[in-house]
Design a protein around this motif. Structure first.
Motif, short mmCIF file in Angstrom:
data_model
loop_
_atom_site.label_atom_id
_atom_site.label_comp_id
_atom_site.label_asym_id
_atom_site.label_seq_id
_atom_site.Cartn_x
_atom_site.Cartn_y
_atom_site.Cartn_z
N LEU A 1 27.47 30.18 1.47
CA LEU A 1 26.44 29.49 2.17
C LEU A 1 25.10 30.29 2.04
O LEU A 1 24.01 29.65 2.14
N VAL A 2 25.13 31.52 1.98
CA VAL A 2 23.78 32.32 1.89
C VAL A 2 23.11 31.77 0.48
O VAL A 2 21.98 31.83 0.64
N VAL B 1 18.05 26.54 -1.34
CA VAL B 1 17.36 25.14 -0.75
C VAL B 1 16.00 25.99 -0.16
O VAL B 1 14.93 25.22 -0.38
N LEU B 2 15.92 26.99 0.27
CA LEU B 2 14.45 27.80 0.43
C LEU B 2 13.80 27.87 -0.66
O LEU B 2 12.44 27.64 -0.18
N TYR B 3 14.21 28.21 -1.73
CA TYR B 3 13.13 28.46 -2.83
C TYR B 3 12.60 27.17 -3.33
O TYR B 3 11.43 26.93 -3.53
N ALA C 1 23.42 29.05 -1.23
CA ALA C 1 22.95 27.86 -1.22
C ALA C 1 21.72 27.63 -0.45
O ALA C 1 21.01 26.88 -0.65
N GLY C 2 21.69 28.62 0.76
CA GLY C 2 20.41 28.59 1.71
C GLY C 2 19.12 29.08 0.87
O GLY C 2 18.26 28.77 0.92
N LEU C 3 19.49 30.24 -0.02
CA LEU C 3 18.44 30.65 -0.78
C LEU C 3 17.98 29.69 -1.79
O LEU C 3 16.56 29.86 -1.91
#
Length: 81
Positions: free
Chosen positions: A15-16, A22-24, A18-20
């Motif tokens: 999850l972390v 998406v954030l990028y 994937a979140g990075l």
């Protein structure tokens, strides 16, 4: 019990990451700063710049076959009339 802990930690790591990603894609990839965490945007940009990538700026090979999606489903020699 150990396998459940391993599963939970693995899912959190996924999850972390994937979140990075998406954030990028949402901010630094478009040239914008990450709100409230500019350091994270700079870190993501630096990580992407140092990662090995394939060069996709070369001209396409002239011998490569061209596929026309409009011709899918038609028999060879059959033309739209």
């Amino acid at each position: 019990m150990e396998s459940m802990l391993f599963l939970v930690v693995t899912m959190l790591v996924i999850l972390v990451l994937a979140g990075l990603v998406v954030l990028y894609v949402a901010f630094p990839h478009r040239g914008e700063d990450v709100p409230y965490a500019g350091w994270l945007g700079r870190l993501l940009r630096r990580g992407v710049e140092t990662a090995p990538t394939l060069d996709n700026t070369e001209a396409p090979d002239a011998s490569a076959r061209h596929f026309d999606l409009a011709s899918l489903g038609r028999r060879p020699g059959e033309h739209r009339g």
